[in-house]
Design a protein around this motif. Structure first.
Motif, PDB file in Angstrom:
ATOM      1  N   SER A  36       0.479  -1.583  -0.141  1.00 40.56           N
ATOM      2  CA  SER A  36      -0.054  -0.067  -0.202  1.00 40.56           C
ATOM      3  C   SER A  36       0.787   1.276   0.158  1.00 40.56           C
ATOM      4  O   SER A  36       2.186   0.926  -0.288  1.00 40.56           O
ATOM      5  N   VAL A  37       0.330   2.166   0.524  1.00 43.91           N
ATOM      6  CA  VAL A  37       1.578   3.419   1.151  1.00 43.91           C
ATOM      7  C   VAL A  37       2.117   3.659   2.122  1.00 43.91           C
ATOM      8  O   VAL A  37       3.216   3.923   2.025  1.00 43.91           O
ATOM      9  N   GLY A  38       1.633   3.324   3.004  1.00 51.74           N
ATOM     10  CA  GLY A  38       2.791   3.392   4.433  1.00 51.74           C
ATOM     11  C   GLY A  38       2.011   4.157   5.274  1.00 51.74           C
ATOM     12  O   GLY A  38       1.184   3.692   6.460  1.00 51.74           O
ATOM     13  N   ALA A  39       2.006   4.705   5.271  1.00 48.94           N
ATOM     14  CA  ALA A  39       1.383   6.174   6.123  1.00 48.94           C
ATOM     15  C   ALA A  39       0.031   6.317   5.470  1.00 48.94           C
ATOM     16  O   ALA A  39      -0.450   7.440   5.298  1.00 48.94           O
ATOM     17  N   GLU A  40      -0.480   5.700   6.970  1.00 52.49           N
ATOM     18  CA  GLU A  40      -2.203   5.194   6.099  1.00 52.49           C
ATOM     19  C   GLU A  40      -2.901   4.626   7.387  1.00 52.49           C
ATOM     20  O   GLU A  40      -2.129   4.309   8.070  1.00 52.49           O
ATOM     21  N   LEU A  41      -4.248   5.113   7.247  1.00 50.24           N
ATOM     22  CA  LEU A  41      -4.711   4.716   7.803  1.00 50.24           C
ATOM     23  C   LEU A  41      -6.560   4.137   6.838  1.00 50.24           C
ATOM     24  O   LEU A  41      -6.164   4.188   5.818  1.00 50.24           O
ATOM     25  N   GLN A  42      -7.451   3.315   7.345  1.00 51.28           N
ATOM     26  CA  GLN A  42      -7.747   2.277   6.367  1.00 51.28           C
ATOM     27  C   GLN A  42      -9.267   2.339   6.790  1.00 51.28           C
ATOM     28  O   GLN A  42      -9.867   1.848   8.290  1.00 51.28           O
ATOM     29  N   SER A  43     -10.432   2.313   6.530  1.00 48.26           N
ATOM     30  CA  SER A  43     -11.325   2.332   6.678  1.00 48.26           C
ATOM     31  C   SER A  43     -12.495   1.256   5.346  1.00 48.26           C
ATOM     32  O   SER A  43     -11.681   1.379   4.138  1.00 48.26           O
ATOM     33  N   GLU A  44     -13.029   0.524   5.578  1.00 52.87           N
ATOM     34  CA  GLU A  44     -14.395  -0.148   4.448  1.00 52.87           C
ATOM     35  C   GLU A  44     -15.386  -0.766   5.289  1.00 52.87           C
ATOM     36  O   GLU A  44     -15.684  -0.718   6.641  1.00 52.87           O
ATOM     37  N   TYR A  45     -16.397  -0.207   4.567  1.00 51.41           N
ATOM     38  CA  TYR A  45     -18.108  -0.146   5.092  1.00 51.41           C
ATOM     39  C   TYR A  45     -18.886  -1.115   3.734  1.00 51.41           C
ATOM     40  O   TYR A  45     -17.514  -1.814   2.605  1.00 51.41           O
ATOM     41  N   PHE A  46     -19.656  -2.650   3.912  1.00 50.33           N
ATOM     42  CA  PHE A  46     -20.020  -3.427   2.867  1.00 50.33           C
ATOM     43  C   PHE A  46     -21.979  -2.700   3.387  1.00 50.33           C
ATOM     44  O   PHE A  46     -22.476  -2.965   3.729  1.00 50.33           O
ATOM     45  N   VAL A  47     -22.083  -2.439   2.080  1.00 51.12           N
ATOM     46  CA  VAL A  47     -24.098  -2.735   1.136  1.00 51.12           C
ATOM     47  C   VAL A  47     -24.206  -4.031   0.188  1.00 51.12           C
ATOM     48  O   VAL A  47     -23.511  -4.307  -0.699  1.00 51.12           O
ATOM     49  N   LEU A  70     -20.518 -13.599  11.236  1.00 54.56           N
ATOM     50  CA  LEU A  70     -19.696 -12.653  11.454  1.00 54.56           C
ATOM     51  C   LEU A  70     -19.121 -11.601  10.220  1.00 54.56           C
ATOM     52  O   LEU A  70     -18.691 -10.976  10.060  1.00 54.56           O
ATOM     53  N   SER A  71     -19.189 -12.511   8.732  1.00 48.74           N
ATOM     54  CA  SER A  71     -18.837 -11.656   7.703  1.00 48.74           C
ATOM     55  C   SER A  71     -19.291 -10.901   6.964  1.00 48.74           C
ATOM     56  O   SER A  71     -20.963 -10.686   7.286  1.00 48.74           O
ATOM     57  N   PRO A  72     -18.576  -9.548   6.906  1.00 54.59           N
ATOM     58  CA  PRO A  72     -19.024  -8.469   6.131  1.00 54.59           C
ATOM     59  C   PRO A  72     -20.402  -8.902   4.985  1.00 54.59           C
ATOM     60  O   PRO A  72     -21.277  -7.846   4.612  1.00 54.59           O
ATOM     61  N   ALA A  73     -20.127  -9.997   4.397  1.00 58.27           N
ATOM     62  CA  ALA A  73     -21.319 -11.037   3.267  1.00 58.27           C
ATOM     63  C   ALA A  73     -22.070 -11.560   3.819  1.00 58.27           C
ATOM     64  O   ALA A  73     -22.529 -12.675   2.883  1.00 58.27           O
ATOM     65  N   PHE A  74     -22.290 -11.551   5.016  1.00 54.22           N
ATOM     66  CA  PHE A  74     -23.039 -12.726   5.534  1.00 54.22           C
ATOM     67  C   PHE A  74     -24.541 -12.518   4.847  1.00 54.22           C
ATOM     68  O   PHE A  74     -24.982 -12.103   5.307  1.00 54.22           O
ATOM     69  N   PRO A 107     -29.006   4.103   5.364  1.00 57.19           N
ATOM     70  CA  PRO A 107     -30.218   3.078   4.473  1.00 57.19           C
ATOM     71  C   PRO A 107     -29.850   2.018   4.048  1.00 57.19           C
ATOM     72  O   PRO A 107     -30.974   1.276   3.834  1.00 57.19           O
ATOM     73  N   PHE A 108     -28.561   1.577   3.668  1.00 57.92           N
ATOM     74  CA  PHE A 108     -27.990   0.618   3.305  1.00 57.92           C
ATOM     75  C   PHE A 108     -28.064  -0.437   3.827  1.00 57.92           C
ATOM     76  O   PHE A 108     -27.620  -1.479   4.088  1.00 57.92           O
ATOM     77  N   THR A 109     -28.112  -0.296   5.157  1.00 60.11           N
ATOM     78  CA  THR A 109     -27.703  -1.677   5.717  1.00 60.11           C
ATOM     79  C   THR A 109     -26.346  -1.860   5.739  1.00 60.11           C
ATOM     80  O   THR A 109     -25.776  -3.237   5.827  1.00 60.11           O
ATOM     81  N   ALA A 110     -25.806  -0.854   5.963  1.00 59.87           N
ATOM     82  CA  ALA A 110     -23.954  -1.183   5.957  1.00 59.87           C
ATOM     83  C   ALA A 110     -23.382  -1.624   7.549  1.00 59.87           C
ATOM     84  O   ALA A 110     -23.597  -1.342   8.332  1.00 59.87           O
ATOM     85  N   ARG A 111     -21.760  -2.447   6.514  1.00 62.18           N
ATOM     86  CA  ARG A 111     -21.616  -2.808   7.928  1.00 62.18           C
ATOM     87  C   ARG A 111     -19.376  -2.627   7.305  1.00 62.18           C
ATOM     88  O   ARG A 111     -19.665  -2.174   6.582  1.00 62.18           O
ATOM     89  N   PRO A 112     -19.281  -2.528   8.888  1.00 61.81           N
ATOM     90  CA  PRO A 112     -17.954  -2.078   8.344  1.00 61.81           C
ATOM     91  C   PRO A 112     -17.132  -3.434   8.729  1.00 61.81           C
ATOM     92  O   PRO A 112     -17.030  -4.879   9.113  1.00 61.81           O
ATOM     93  N   HIS A 113     -15.961  -3.008   7.960  1.00 62.76           N
ATOM     94  CA  HIS A 113     -14.522  -4.632   8.864  1.00 62.76           C
ATOM     95  C   HIS A 113     -14.456  -4.030   9.993  1.00 62.76           C
ATOM     96  O   HIS A 113     -14.233  -3.422   9.936  1.00 62.76           O
ATOM     97  N   TRP A 114     -14.668  -5.560  10.176  1.00 64.90           N
ATOM     98  CA  TRP A 114     -13.551  -5.924  11.845  1.00 64.90           C
ATOM     99  C   TRP A 114     -12.946  -4.863  12.312  1.00 64.90           C
ATOM    100  O   TRP A 114     -12.331  -4.904  12.975  1.00 64.90           O
TER     101      TRP A 114
END
Ligand SMILES: Cc1cc2nc3c(=O)[nH]c(=O)nc-3n(C[C@H](O)[C@H](O)[C@H](O)COP(=O)(O)OP(=O)(O)OC[C@H]3O[C@@H](n4cnc5c(N)ncnc54)[C@H](O)[C@@H]3O)c2cc1C
Length: 415
Positions: free
Chosen positions: A277-288, A326-330, A361-368
């Protein structure tokens, strides 16, 4: 105490211990009040933290990978990158990988880590058996035939310490990667399904604020002929880092340009021998849910001016649905909306609730394993409720709990 990969947190355990044998690990777990296993520490939040407890590093328990009858068995501390070449040499492959091979198998599947591909499930779906070191120090093995199995694989470290995993293999295959530049957003919205169908694994890179998707990355099993153009996007004239538009050079990326190579050297975006990746970074992710993909894109584009100034790059992927609690794609196919942020954590944490409200509104789930706020997310669905019961049964004293799990997952647990 040690830091995570991103350096945005220091684990708060009283000590980190790296047992050399399984028996030693069993003794440590049996004697501890609080324990969390540490993988390769690539998570961005405190999911692996054990304040005032024990942090257990399994990397010193070495077990030669076993490849037999279309399966791979690895130890709890094994990284994908440690075994993939050997799996390939034996004539086998894993169906999919994440963007990097540096992460442990146990830590990855614990957080529901995934790659891309509309017919490909998250990495945990390849797991057929799990050996779990439970709170009293005993070992239990779970296989797909067990009722508890759908809760045991994606476990966010809340059930015990995974000491061994068995994964499904398939015959080895080759993959080519082709990058297309500047896909107009209008075409992405109109043709999202066809674009996803154009690859075994497809990633779209954007900053949400420009009129174009900066790049589309197609990974295809060979033989495959790449198209001359993709709904207005044209083949890149050279290698592209996912954050090419942010000026990052493609030094650490796996080979692109349509050149075939083994699955393990093309499915990840980044090469094992380089920092990913880039190194100096943070990450978030959502699943809809996949059905809401384009509506979710529009919702994020509507706040593109708030996202882009903090962003390095966003990646859009798809993940096929599975039955792991607990899978985001459960319970259904999902589109994954990933954010690689600049390392400006207070500002990033201030914008996350806005993103989560937009996606609610889309019932988003996070990446754990990534940063999220949580209040507006889908953290109390049927799979989560089943998991809470399982955690109460397997870990009645809460030995493997921590403040992150109490806050986001286990607060409504049965006692
Ligand atoms: C550069 C980068 C790229 C990434 N790319 C992707 C991607 O493409 N797709 C994606 O989905 N995610 C991605 N991630 C996120 C990453 O896959 C997850 O954070 C994953 O959990 C990291 O695995 P780890 O071994 O570092 O686990 P850690 O961060 O060390 O631990 C994560 C969790 O697993 C538990 N755990 C670890 N080992 C064990 C064990 N043996 N037994 C029980 N529990 C255990 C920990 O207690 C903790 O709860 C990326 C992260 C980085 C830094």
């Amino acid at each position: 105490m040690t830091e995570n990969w991103a350096g945005n947190l220091t684990y708060r355990g009283r000590e980190i211990l790296a047992p050399r044998t399984l028996a030693e690990a069993q003794e440590l777990v049996a004697g501890a009040t609080r324990v969390k296993a540490l993988g390769s520490r690539h998570s961005f939040n405190t999911v692996a933290d054990s304040p005032d407890g024990l942090q257990l590093d399994l990397s010193a328990i070495v077990l030669a990978p076993e490849i037999a009858a279309g399966t791979l068995t690895v130890a709890g501390g094994t990284r994908y990158g440690d075994v993939v070449a050997q799996v390939h040499e034996a004539g086998f492959a894993l169906a999919n990988l994440a963007s990097l091979p540096h992460i442990t198998v146990a830590g990855s599947v614990a957080t529901g880590t995934h790659g891309s591909g509309e017919r490909l499930r998250g990495l945990a779906s390849a797991v057929s058996a799990v050996e779990l070191l439970t709170s009293d120090g005993s070992l239990r093995t779970f296989s797909r035939a067990d009722d508890m199995f759908p809760g045991v694989v994606v476990n966010v470290g809340a059930l015990g310490v995974v000491t061994r995993l068995t994964l499904d293999l398939e015959p080895a295959f080759s993959v080519r990667q082709d990058v297309f530049d500047s896909l107009p957003w209008s075409a992405a919205l109109e043709h999202f399904d066809e674009i996803q169908a154009a690859g075994y694994s497809v990633s779209l890179f954007t900053n949400w604020a420009r009129d174009v998707i900066d790049q589309v990355l197609l990974k295809n099993r060979v033989p495959h002929e790449a198209p001359d153009s993709l709904f207005g996007a044209l083949p890149a004239d050279g290698p592209r880092h996912p954050a090419h538009a942010a000026g990052i050079a493609a030094e650490n990326t796996t080979v692109q340009g349509g050149i075939p190579g083994p699955w393990y050297d093309r499915l990840p975006h980044f090469r094992l021998e380089f920092a990913p990746s880039v190194g100096a970074e943070l990450q978030s992710e959502y699943f809809v849910p996949r059905a809401h993909a384009t509506a979710a894109f529009e919702a994020l584009r509507g706040i593109g001016d708030r996202i882009a100034p903090l962003l390095v790059v966003s990646e859009i992927r798809t993940v096929a649905g599975d039955g792991l609690w607990l899978s985001p794609a459960f319970d259904g196919d999902r589109v994954a909306l990933h954010f690689t942020w600049q390392p400006r954590q207070p500002e990033v944490e201030a914008v996350l609730p806005l993103i989560e409200e937009r996606l609610a509104p889309f019932t988003a789930r996070p990446h754990w394993g990534k940063l999220f706020h949580g209040a507006a997310l889908d953290l109390d669905h049927r799979g989560v409720r089943q998991f809470r019961e399982l955690a109460a049964e397997l870990d009645p004293a809460g030995k493997f709990r921590n403040p992150f799990l109490e806050r986001h997952l286990l607060s409504n647990s049965p006692q």
